[in-house]
Design an enzyme around this catalytic site. Structure first.
Site, mmCIF file in Angstrom:
data_model
loop_
_atom_site.group_PDB
_atom_site.id
_atom_site.type_symbol
_atom_site.label_atom_id
_atom_site.label_comp_id
_atom_site.label_asym_id
_atom_site.label_seq_id
_atom_site.Cartn_x
_atom_site.Cartn_y
_atom_site.Cartn_z
ATOM 1 N N HIS A 281 0.810 -1.224 0.000
ATOM 2 C CA HIS A 281 0.000 0.000 0.000
ATOM 3 C C HIS A 281 0.846 1.278 0.000
ATOM 4 C CE1 HIS A 281 -0.421 -1.027 4.566
ATOM 5 N NE2 HIS A 281 0.570 -0.162 4.437
ATOM 6 N N ASN A 282 2.153 1.153 -0.141
ATOM 7 C CA ASN A 282 3.041 2.297 -0.377
ATOM 8 C C ASN A 282 3.973 1.901 -1.513
ATOM 9 O OD1 ASN A 282 2.132 3.934 1.675
ATOM 10 N ND2 ASN A 282 3.967 3.825 2.925
ATOM 11 N N HIS A 337 -6.130 1.933 2.634
ATOM 12 C CA HIS A 337 -5.206 0.945 3.201
ATOM 13 C C HIS A 337 -5.421 0.763 4.695
ATOM 14 C CE1 HIS A 337 -2.993 4.216 5.019
ATOM 15 N NE2 HIS A 337 -1.915 3.507 5.272
ATOM 16 N N LYS A 407 3.072 -5.386 18.550
ATOM 17 C CA LYS A 407 3.505 -4.101 17.993
ATOM 18 C C LYS A 407 5.022 -3.983 18.111
ATOM 19 C CE LYS A 407 -0.094 -1.509 16.835
ATOM 20 N NZ LYS A 407 -0.224 -0.889 15.524
#
Length: 408
Positions: A281-282, A337, A407
């Site tokens: 998505h980038n 996204h 994370k």
């Protein structure tokens, strides 16, 4: 004819900007940034903007920028090839242990994540000695990387092999999710890590130097571009394509590690190849639109051609979606996204507390400390409103909810 599901903004010097943002907030700085990009003379037809739009560095996140004859490296950004991967397993919720801390710990053990800035010591977010699978993957990438470095030696001493198969920081994550049928999914989000960052920054600077060399004035220095047919353009195109391959391989390796973590905790045999999606998505790619070959830069947007699967994650504690593209030509076959930020990381840390984080991530086995407050669900737009705004771009195939989140 379907009702138009977008609004248009435009000023007299730029192409139209089609905004799929009905029902979601768009701040004025994001609009102004979009209008600056739309003034570039090589934009093809119009720009498309997704409902998760928010201010970015280089270009607005959630924007789809089709170009002919030139490319803007800062619009692609420095997390080249950042994207998502999801795989559905044959496990169900009843196969998961009652307490999920052990599964989160095993994911954290097998997948390097985060970052430590200590001189002379290994960064905990990279490998000390990459495992054999990582080295096999690097062997597929190294020859082209050496070609890049032969022309641009500054890129040689970057975190490349030692960060392949690692998560990173910020909004990158590994999650265990359940769908509407209580089927277990593994979903993760990461990109091209340190080497992609180095490639992005390096060519952004080269583009700025080109602008100075040819006395080209820009509405914003981040819109510095490389002209097709020039040496810098060709080198960037090769390097950005390589970084996108690195990012995809990075996600594949982490997915294998996540499946191994599940197998360590759950001793029942399971199938993990039922359904898998791996999407950027980038990134930038050459595509056919309206009968012409165009370079499409998606800055925080996913390709959504007719029948093509994609992933739209919510924030920690919110829903995520596996979607199927509707092939909407006016969006250049794109969708959002994610949910998109409402508050910057700095602002989120000012507004919210660890207590807020605990409430908003109830039911999710994840870190609940001051270091991840910037990822609190309230820092993002409501994912339901984002999905409603793009119902002519994608259809929902599965709705996922997180039960474990790792994370960086």
């Amino acid at each position: 004819m379907n009702k138009r599901n977008y609004n248009i903004i435009q000023d007299q010097h730029g192409v139209p900007i089609k905004m799929w943002t009905q029902g979601v907030p768009v701040d004025e700085p994001s609009k102004q940034q979009l209008l600056k990009t739309a003034k570039m003379p090589f934009i093809y037809k119009w720009m498309a903007v997704m409902p998760d739009v928010h201010l970015g560095i280089g270009a607005t996140i959630g924007s789809v920028i089709p170009t002919k004859g030139a490319i803007i490296p800062a619009a692609v950004g420095v997390d080249i090839g950042c994207g998502m991967m999801a795989a559905r397993t044959s496990l169900t919720a009843s196969d998961l242990p009652d307490h999920l801390l052990g599964l989160r710990s095993e994911l954290e053990r097998l997948i390097p994540h985060g970052m430590t800035k200590t001189r002379g010591q290994r960064d905990r977010g990279s490998w000390h000695t990459p495992p054999e699978l990582v080295d096999q993957a690097w062997a597929e990438l190294v020859a082209d990387f050496e070609l890049i470095c032969a022309k641009h030696p500054r890129l040689q001493k970057t975190n490349n092999r030692t960060q392949l198969g690692t998560l990173g920081t910020g909004n990158h994550f590994v999650e265990i999710c359940l769908d509407e049928h209580d089927q277990v999914w593994v979903m993760l989000h990461s990109g091209s890590r340190g080497v992609g960052n180095a490639i992005g920054n390096y060519f952004i600077e080269l583009a700025r130097q080109d602008m100075q060399k040819y006395f080209i004035n820009l509405p914003d220095k981040d819109l510095a571009y490389l002209v097709e047919g020039t040496e810098h353009f060709d080198d960037y195109w090769f390097a950005v394509g390589w970084a996108q391959r690195f990012a995809m391989k990075n996600r594949e390796l982490m997915m294998q590690a996540a499946m191994n973590a599940l197998r360590q905790i759950i001793h029942k045999p399971f199938n993990a190849k039922v359904e898998a999606v791996n999407c950027h998505h980038n990134y930038v790619d050459k595509e056919q639109h309206y009968g012409e070959e165009v370079m499409v830069t998606r800055k925080g947007a996913v390709r959504a051609r007719l029948g093509e699967y994609g992933i739209i994650p919510g924030s920690m504690g919110a829903k995520s979606f596996i979607v199927r593209g509707l092939g909407n030509q006016e969006s250049f076959c794109s969708c959002s996204h994610g949910a998109g930020r409402v508050f910057s990381r700095t602002e989120a840390k000012k507004r919210f507390s660890v207590a807020d984080q605990i409430v908003q991530t109830e039911g999710v086995e994840c870190r609940k400390d001051a270091a991840v407050i910037d990822e609190i669900p309230a820092a993002y737009k409501p994912i339901e409103a984002v999905m409603q705004a793009q119902q002519d771009l994608v259809e929902i195939v599965y709705t996922l909810r997180q039960v474990v989140c790792v994370k960086g």
